[in-house]
Design an enzyme around this catalytic site. Structure first.
Site, PDB file in Angstrom:
ATOM      1  CB  SER A 221      -8.129   0.542   5.766  1.00 43.70           C
ATOM      2  OG  SER A 221      -8.968   1.832   5.920  1.00 43.70           O
TER       3      SER A 221
ATOM      4  CB  SER B 197      -7.953   3.414   2.998  1.00 46.86           C
ATOM      5  OG  SER B 197      -7.025   2.898   4.046  1.00 46.86           O
TER       6      SER B 197
ATOM      7  CE  LYS C  22      -3.683   1.716   2.801  1.00 46.12           C
ATOM      8  NZ  LYS C  22      -4.768   1.639   3.906  1.00 46.12           N
TER       9      LYS C  22
END
Lengths: 71, 469
Positions: free
Chosen positions: B178, B154, B79
Site C-alpha cells: 500500500s 491504499s 494518510k
C-alpha cells in the site's frame, strides 16, 4: 487455473460460525471468492515436520538478524 | 510566485540558505491544492490553518537558530489512518466520521518534531484495504497523470498528493504493497521499511504482523530524509526493533559500482507475466545497473503465488480479528470492498492461519538465503500501468498475486522507484528489496538508478499546464 467450485454448505457453515448473517444472494456473490480462498489454502500445506514452528515476526531468522549494513 | 515543484532536498537547501521561507513554500503547495484537489481528491481533511501556523512557526525558528532538520518547514501529509491530535482521523470509513484522536501517532509526532508543516490528512482505501470505492463518505483519489485512472492503494491520497505537488512528502502504510503500489502508479518513490523500524503506535491496524509505515516522496533522497526522522525504537509498539538507527543519506552518493543485484525473473516472466512496458523497463533497469558497474545475477525462490497465499491468510485473519466487533455490530456501515474483505475472514480457519505462519517462516528463510549473496533484489513494481479507476475487478487481489506482498511476508525493506512510462503514458516502476535493516544499501541502490535515468525530470501534464499559465 480456475478456482474450485465451492460447496454452499461449507460456505454457510463458515459464515454462521463467524456470526455473519448474509442473504442467499450475498452468499452466492462470495462463492467466487471462496473458490480463490480454497485454492490458496492448498499452497500453505506441504510436507513439513510437526515440529515446524510458525514465524515469529518479532525476531527475524538468525541468519539475517545479525546482518548489519556497511557502506 | 514560481510554480516549479521542489523536492524536499532542494527546498531544504534553499530554506537553509535563506532563499526560501517555509511560509512561501506552504503557500505554493496550497495554491496547487486549490488548483488540483477538485480533480485528484487527495485530501480527506485539508488543515490549511494548521499548515499556515506550522509554517509561520518554522520560519521564526529557522530565523532564530537555523533549521533543526532537513524537514524543517517542509509541507507534508499523513494518510488518514494515522492519528492526529484534535484533527479528524477517518480511516475513510463511515464508522469513523466523528473520530478525533486525543493524541498524535508516534510517526506524526516524529515528523512534527523534525519541524514539518502539516497540510492535512490524505485519502486512503477504507481502513487501508480494498478500493477504489465509490460508496464511502469521501471519493477515492485519482491519478494525477490521468485522473480517469486509479492511483492503486491504499495510500492513494499520499501517492496522488506527492505526484501533483500538493505536498513534498507524505506517510503511507503498507500491509501488502500500500505504499509501493501507489508510488509505482503515481510515478513517485515509496519505501516500506523493515518491519519494526518505524513505530506503528497510534496508527489504525490493517494486519498487525504485516503492517509497516513509511515515506512516499518524489525522490529516493527525500524518502531517506524522512526515514531518518521516523526510524527508531518505540516501546509503545510491541513490534518495534530496539537497535541503532544508521545514517540513511550519507551513503547515497556512493553509486552502484560493485553492488550485487539479484533479479527474480521468474516472478514477472512466469508467475505473473507483466505488460510489455513493465518488462522492457525491467530489462532497461538491468542494463542500467550493469552500466553503473553492478554485478547482476538471477535468483530463484518460491512462486509468487506461495507468498501471496501466506500473505492473504495472515492479513485476512488478522484484519478479521481487529475489526470483528465492528463487522458484527454494523456491517452495512462499511463500504462493499472492505466488507468483502471481512467476510473472507470467515473462510479462514485457525489452522489456515497457523499453516500460513509456518509457510511464512519457510519463505523468510528461503528469501534470506537467496539474498545472502546479493545486496538487493530487483522485481517488477506493479504488473502494468494504472487501470481505469472504474474498471478494477472485484476479486483481483485474490485472482492474481502482486509483487509487493512477498516483502510484507518476510518483513524485509522494499522500495518502488519509477522506471519509465508505458504505452499509455502512465508511470511504471521497478521494486528493489534488501535484507532486514539494510535500508541504507537499499536507498543507495535506488538513488543510483534514479540518478542514471531521466524519469525524475517529468511531472504530470496538469502541473505543466499550471506552469504555463
Amino acid at each position: 487455473m480456475p478456482p474450485p467450485i465451492p460447496s454452499e454448505t461449507d460456505m454457510a457453515v463458515y459464515l454462521a460460525r463467524a456470526g455473519f448473517e448474509l442473504t442467499p444472494d450475498q452468499i452466492a456473490e462470495y462463492a467466487e471468492a471462496y473458490g480463490y480462498v480454497m485454492e490458496m489454502s492448498t499452497r500453505l500445506r506441504s510436507e513439513r515436520s510437526y515440529t515446524a514452528e510458525p514465524a515469529h515476526m518479532f525476531s527475524f531468522p538468525v541468519d539475517t538478524a545479525t546482518t548489519e549494513v556497511s557502506i | 510566485m514560481s510554480t516549479d515543484i521542489l523536492t524536499i532536498s532542494e527546498a531544504a537547501k534553499l530554506i537553509k540558505a535563506g532563499k526560501l521561507s517555509p511560509v512561501e513554500l506552504t503557500e505554493m503547495c496550497l495554491s496547487r491544492v486549490a488548483a488540483f484537489e477538485p480533480e485528484v481528491h487527495a485530501f480527506v481533511t485539508l488543515t490549511e490553518e494548521r499548515a499556515r501556523a506550522d509554517a509561520k512557526r518554522a520560519e521564526a525558528e529557522i530565523k532564530a537558530s537555523g533549521p533543526k532538520s532537513p524537514l524543517h518547514g517542509i509541507p507534508i501529509g499523513l494518510k488518514d489512518i494515522i492519528d492526529t491530535k484534535g484533527i479528524l482521523t477517518t480511516c475513510q470509513s463511515a464508522h469513523n466520521v466523528d473520530n478525533v484522536p486525543v493524541a498524535d501517532a508516534a510517526c506524526a509526532t516524529a515528523l512534527a518534531a523534525a519541524g514539518t508543516v502539516l497540510m492535512g490528512k490524505l485519502t486512503t482505501h477504507e481502513f487501508a484495504d480494498g478500493g477504489p470505492s465509490f460508496d464511502l463518505p469521501w471519493p477515492p483519489a485519482r491519478n494525477p497523470w490521468n485522473t480517469a485512472h486509479s492511483t492503486a492503494g491504499s495510500s492513494s491520497g499520499t501517492g496522488a498528493a506527492v505526484a501533483a505537488g500538493l505536498i513534498l512528502g507524505g506517510l503511507g502504510t503498507d500491509t501488502s504493497g500500500s505504499i509501493r503500489l501507489p508510488a509505482a502508479l503515481c510515478g513517485i518513490v515509496g519505501l516500506k521499511p523493515t518491519y519494526g523500524l518505524v513505530s506503528r503506535a497510534g496508527v489504525a491496524p490493517a494486519a498487525y504482523s504485516l503492517d509497516h509505515i513509511g515515506p512516499m516522496a518524489w525522490t529516493t533522497e527525500d524518502c531517506a530524509l524522512m526515514l531518518q526522522a521516523l526510524a527508531g525504537y518505540d516501546p509503545a509498539d510491541p513490534a518495534s526493533a530496539n537497535r541503532p538507527v544508521p545514517d540513511y543519506t550519507g551513503g547515497l552518493a556512493i553509486g552502484a559500482k560493485g553492488l550485487k543485484v539479484g533479479v527474480l525473473r521468474r516472478w514477472h516472466e512466469t508467475d505473473r507475466p507483466v505488460a510489455d512496458g513493465v518488462r522492457d523497463s525491467i530489462e532497461a533497469a538491468i542494463k542500467t545497473y550493469k552500466g553503473l558497474g553492478a554485478e547482476v545475477t538471477e535468483l530463484k525462490v518460491s512462486p509468487l503465488q506461495d507468498y501471496a497465499a501466506a500473505g492473504f491468510f495472515i492479513s485476512t485473519a488478522e484484519r478479521g480479528a481487529a475489526y470483528e466487533e465492528m463487522m458484527l455490530k454494523n456491517p452495512q456501515k462499511f463500504g462493499q470492498h472492505y466488507r468483502d474483505r471481512l467476510v473472507l475472514a470467515a473462510f479462514c480457519t485457525g489452522m489456515d492461519y497457523v499453516q500460513a505462519m509456518r509457510k511464512r517462516r519457510e519463505l523468510m528463510v528461503e528469501m534470506a538465503t537467496a539474498m545472502a549473496g546479493v545486496d538487493v533484489v530487483l522485481t517488477a513494481g506493479n504488473p502494468d500501468e494504472a487501470q481505469p479507476i472504474d474498471r478494477i475487478p472485484r476479486w483481483e487481489n485474490l485472482d492474481k498475486p502482486n509483487f509487493t506482498m512477498p516483502f510484507n511476508v518476510t518483513g524485509m525493506p522494499a522500495i518502488c522507484v519509477p522506471s519509465g512510462f508505458g504505452p499509455n503514458g502512465l508511470p511504471v516502476s521497478i521494486q528493489l528489496a534488501a535484507r532486514p535493516f539494510a535500508e541504507a544499501t537499499l536507498l543507495r541502490a535506488a538513488h543510483a538508478f534514479e540518478q542514471a535515468t531521466p524519469w525524475r525530470s517529468q511531472r504530470p501534464e496538469m502541473l505543466n499546464l499550471m506552469s504555463a499559465a
